[in-house]
Design a protein around this motif. Structure first.
Motif, short mmCIF file in Angstrom:
data_model
loop_
_atom_site.label_atom_id
_atom_site.label_comp_id
_atom_site.label_asym_id
_atom_site.label_seq_id
_atom_site.Cartn_x
_atom_site.Cartn_y
_atom_site.Cartn_z
N UNK A 11 -0.51 -27.14 -32.59
CA UNK A 11 -0.35 -26.07 -31.63
C UNK A 11 -1.54 -25.12 -31.64
N UNK A 12 -2.03 -24.82 -32.83
CA UNK A 12 -3.17 -23.91 -32.92
C UNK A 12 -4.47 -24.62 -32.59
N UNK A 13 -4.49 -25.95 -32.57
CA UNK A 13 -5.67 -26.67 -32.15
C UNK A 13 -6.74 -26.80 -33.20
N UNK A 14 -6.41 -26.58 -34.47
CA UNK A 14 -7.40 -26.76 -35.53
C UNK A 14 -6.69 -27.14 -36.82
N UNK A 85 -16.45 -36.17 -27.76
CA UNK A 85 -16.34 -36.97 -28.97
C UNK A 85 -15.97 -36.17 -30.22
N UNK A 86 -15.76 -34.86 -30.05
CA UNK A 86 -15.46 -34.04 -31.22
C UNK A 86 -16.71 -33.34 -31.73
N UNK A 87 -16.50 -32.46 -32.69
CA UNK A 87 -17.61 -31.60 -33.15
C UNK A 87 -18.46 -32.25 -34.24
N UNK A 205 -8.23 -35.11 -30.85
CA UNK A 205 -8.42 -36.05 -29.72
C UNK A 205 -7.65 -35.66 -28.46
N UNK A 206 -6.47 -35.06 -28.61
CA UNK A 206 -5.67 -34.73 -27.42
C UNK A 206 -6.32 -33.65 -26.57
#
Length: 422
Positions: A11-14, A85-87, A205-206
């Motif tokens: 939910x917090x995204x990290x 692709x992500x960080x 990924x979402x």
């Protein structure tokens, strides 16, 4: 229990849940400092490089503009790549390219080879400018909280640039300027190691976006047409124009005109940086008590006053000061420059968080576009100042004033400008 924890993190995204570890700011600051350290550490070496590479002062100054152009181009691509692709992956590749190209700079025997390698290094370093800021936006969605974290990030990443020119000046005094670029290569290698071993992926990924040329251009067009983003991004851009006017010309002004040694210039550079970092920490304490937008407006006005004073002092020094006072005029110039530069510690975090506040899903692309605008304008400052011979501080002062005045004009177009008037 584990399921609840996992849901909270999603939910917090990290990957940290509600509590962000203190070491994350240190790590992101270290990574972000790759850009500033590479800009700052070789400034005291400009005169020595001019001799060794058998070129002109203008060509050496141009390498700084080349550096800024590479940062601008690199950010346009690495930001959207990190959204797709992500960080971690793009950051690792960028740090590796930076380390390798910096080693080539150390070997260069002519200005062309050095400039090409410097350009490649800047493209790699652009990842470290974009992605840590996007990571902040990933883990801290609130604008004021993000501005506070960015202020701490400025403090951490600012420690290295304070030391960098001092070390650069010391290196030039005792050995070859090439050692500076071996140190830069080592910094890049350490960055690769720390990302591999410490940095988690902050973009699940979402939340990643698709990537195509049409989509990318559409995102950039949407961001530029968005008033909150564009007004704040242009402010960071012209703040960079002002700072890079100083960075491009200061070593020649103080070393050639006022007789500073490279080490003395480095200490002066560190003096300015201490106040810029101090301002960022004052900002971190005040955000929440005072709205970030209002602090931004106050800081811009202080910078305009400082730059106007700088131009007046330089004109007075060159044309009206008596011979007895003229040797001490550099003290007045330093004071006016301090008043101009220190507010950037407040301007940058608040303007950047203002630009990103409404764009959580496009944090990488938004950071990249804002960063590109900064470094394009920084490169422009270098090109403009490269047209003048290093015999007067007036071109530097006028460019700094221009940057602050444009910031002030743009600030009136922010959506919350009326609310933030003081």
């Amino acid at each position: 229990m584990a399921s609840a924890s996992t849901s909270q993190k999603t939910a917090t995204g990290h990957p940290f849940g509600e509590k962000i570890p203190g070491w994350l700011v240190l790590l992101l600051g270290f990574l972000t400092a790759v850009g500033p350290i590479s800009t700052d550490i070789y400034l005291p070496a400009f005169p020595a490089m001019q001799q060794t590479l058998h070129t002109s002062a203008g060509n050496v100054q141009l390498t700084l503009s080349i550096w800024f152009v590479g940062l601008a181009i690199g950010q346009l691509s690495v930001g959207p790549l990190s959204d797709r692709f992500g960080r971690r992956g793009p950051l690792l590749i960028g740090c590796f390219i930076y380390a390798l190209a910096s080693a080539v700079c150390a070997f260069a025997t002519d200005i062309v080879t050095f400039s090409v390698a410097r350009f490649v290094a800047s493209v790699g370093a652009s990842a470290s400018l974009v992605i840590p800021t996007a990571c902040v936006r990933d883990v801290v969605p609130d604008r004021n909280a993000g501005a506070k974290m960015m202020s701490r990030l400025v403090m951490v990443m600012g420690v290295v640039p304070i030391l960098a020119p001092m070390l650069g000046g010391l290196v030039v005094a005792v050995t070859s300027w090439r050692v500076i670029f071996w140190a830069s290569a080592a910094y890049g290698a350490f960055s690769v190691f720390f990302v591999l071993t410490l940095l988690p992926e902050t973009l699940p990924p979402v939340r990643r976006n698709t990537l195509s040329v049409e989509t990318l251009l559409g995102r950039y067009a949407m961001l530029l047409g968005n008033r909150p983003f564009s007004s704040h991004a242009w402010i960071t851009g012209f703040s960079t124009f002002m700072q890079f006017s100083y960075l491009t010309a200061a070593s020649f002004v103080f070393i050639k005109m006022y007789g500073f040694t490279p080490l003395q210039f480095s200490m002066l550079f560190g003096f300015f940086s201490v106040f810029m970092i101090g301002a960022s920490q004052v900002n971190g304490m005040l955000v929440g008590r005072i709205d970030a937008g209002k602090l931004l407006g106050i800081a811009i006005k202080i910078a305009v006053a400082g730059a106007a004073l700088l131009v007046a002092v330089v004109i007075w020094t060159q044309y009206y000061a008596s011979p007895q006072i003229r040797p001490y005029s550099v003290l007045f110039i330093i004071g006016a420059m301090l008043l101009t530069l220190a507010p950037t510690g407040i301007i940058y975090p608040n303007a950047m968080m203002g630009a990103l506040a409404d764009h959580a899903a496009l944090a990488g692309a938004a950071t990249a576009l804002a960063g590109t605008m900064q470094y394009v304008l920084g490169a422009l400052a270098g090109v403009v100042l490269g047209q003048f011979s290093a015999v007067s501080a007036l071109p530097m002062a006028c460019c700094m004033l221009f940057g602050t005045v444009v910031m002030l004009v743009i600030s009136f177009f922010r959506p919350d400008a009326q609310k933030d008037q003081v």
